[in-house]
Design an enzyme around this catalytic site. Structure first.
Site, PDB file in Angstrom:
ATOM      1  N   GLU A   1      -3.038   0.050  12.216  1.00 52.15           N
ATOM      2  CA  GLU A   1      -1.697  -0.324  12.667  1.00 52.15           C
ATOM      3  C   GLU A   1      -1.751  -1.027  14.019  1.00 52.15           C
ATOM      4  O   GLU A   1      -0.978  -1.948  14.273  1.00 52.15           O
ATOM      5  CB  GLU A   1      -0.754   0.878  12.736  1.00 52.15           C
ATOM      6  CG  GLU A   1       0.646   0.453  13.098  1.00 52.15           C
ATOM      7  CD  GLU A   1       1.745   1.218  12.393  1.00 52.15           C
ATOM      8  OE1 GLU A   1       2.916   0.899  12.675  1.00 52.15           O
ATOM      9  OE2 GLU A   1       1.464   2.103  11.571  1.00 52.15           O
TER      10      GLU A   1
ATOM     11  N   GLY B   1       6.065  -1.755  12.402  1.00 52.91           N
ATOM     12  CA  GLY B   1       5.451  -1.404  11.135  1.00 52.91           C
ATOM     13  C   GLY B   1       6.461  -0.681  10.259  1.00 52.91           C
ATOM     14  O   GLY B   1       7.174   0.218  10.716  1.00 52.91           O
TER      15      GLY B   1
ATOM     16  N   HIS C   1      -9.515   5.369   1.970  1.00 47.83           N
ATOM     17  CA  HIS C   1     -10.697   5.807   2.710  1.00 47.83           C
ATOM     18  C   HIS C   1     -11.875   5.811   1.742  1.00 47.83           C
ATOM     19  O   HIS C   1     -11.874   6.549   0.760  1.00 47.83           O
ATOM     20  CB  HIS C   1     -10.451   7.181   3.327  1.00 47.83           C
ATOM     21  CG  HIS C   1      -9.197   7.202   4.158  1.00 47.83           C
ATOM     22  ND1 HIS C   1      -9.085   6.530   5.350  1.00 47.83           N
ATOM     23  CD2 HIS C   1      -7.997   7.782   3.938  1.00 47.83           C
ATOM     24  CE1 HIS C   1      -7.876   6.709   5.835  1.00 47.83           C
ATOM     25  NE2 HIS C   1      -7.193   7.463   4.993  1.00 47.83           N
TER      26      HIS C   1
ATOM     27  N   ARG D   1     -15.481   5.724   2.628  1.00 47.81           N
ATOM     28  CA  ARG D   1     -16.684   6.469   3.001  1.00 47.81           C
ATOM     29  C   ARG D   1     -16.477   7.041   4.393  1.00 47.81           C
ATOM     30  O   ARG D   1     -15.669   6.545   5.159  1.00 47.81           O
ATOM     31  CB  ARG D   1     -17.946   5.613   2.936  1.00 47.81           C
ATOM     32  CG  ARG D   1     -18.169   4.676   4.063  1.00 47.81           C
ATOM     33  CD  ARG D   1     -19.555   3.995   4.150  1.00 47.81           C
ATOM     34  NE  ARG D   1     -20.381   4.056   2.985  1.00 47.81           N
ATOM     35  CZ  ARG D   1     -20.433   3.142   1.999  1.00 47.81           C
ATOM     36  NH1 ARG D   1     -19.655   2.076   2.080  1.00 47.81           N
ATOM     37  NH2 ARG D   1     -21.239   3.282   0.978  1.00 47.81           N
TER      38      ARG D   1
ATOM     39  N   GLY E   1       5.630 -14.290   7.552  1.00 53.36           N
ATOM     40  CA  GLY E   1       6.932 -14.913   7.375  1.00 53.36           C
ATOM     41  C   GLY E   1       7.814 -14.746   8.600  1.00 53.36           C
ATOM     42  O   GLY E   1       7.423 -14.116   9.580  1.00 53.36           O
TER      43      GLY E   1
END
Length: 141
Positions: free
Chosen positions: A63, A84, A91, A93, A111
């Site tokens: 993020e 956000g 996930h 590994r 955009g």
């Protein structure tokens, strides 16, 4: 180049002082025409009890990269901003304590009102640790 504001490594790292990214050790290391790269240590601040990179912290790295990239793409820097609205992460590994992970953000869509960013997080051997996608809304002030 997709950036509306020209980024520098020093400027990106200065903007993160006294933030969650600062506490977690996130440092920008590279700026490209359409990507940013940052690293983060896997240490006592970023691991879960099994001493592996915490999945939620991978989301913080993702993020951070996506939001910073988004802010560099707004039409009216200093007036408009991004938030956000959705993040997902797979996930793939573990990354053990004592290593460093690297995140690279690239645009999917930039955009005027919605941005979508892809973030790949890799270990020191270049293997994918996490793939993430961040959707941001562009807020017009």
């Amino acid at each position: 180049m997709i950036w509306k504001t020209t980024p520098t490594i020093d400027g990106l790292n200065q903007s993160g002082v006294n933030t969650a990214g600062d506490v977690l050790g996130i440092r920008f290391t590279e700026v490209g025409d359409d990507y940013l790269i940052a690293t983060m240590p896997v240490d006592k601040n970023t691991v879960q009890p099994m001493r592996m990179l915490h999945g939620g912290v991978s989301c913080v790295l993702a993020e951070t990269l996506g939001s910073v990239a988004g802010m560099l793409c707004v039409q009216n820097p200093g007036v408009d901003y991004v938030v956000g609205t959705e993040i997902n992460a797979s996930h793939l590994r573990g990354a053990p304590e004592g290593t460093v992970v690297t995140g690279k953000v690239t645009p999917v869509r930039v955009g005027r009102t919605i941005q979508v960013w892809n973030i790949d997080i890799t270990d020191e051997r270049g293997r994918l640790v996490c793939v993430s996608r961040l959707t941001c809304a562009v807020i017009k002030s």
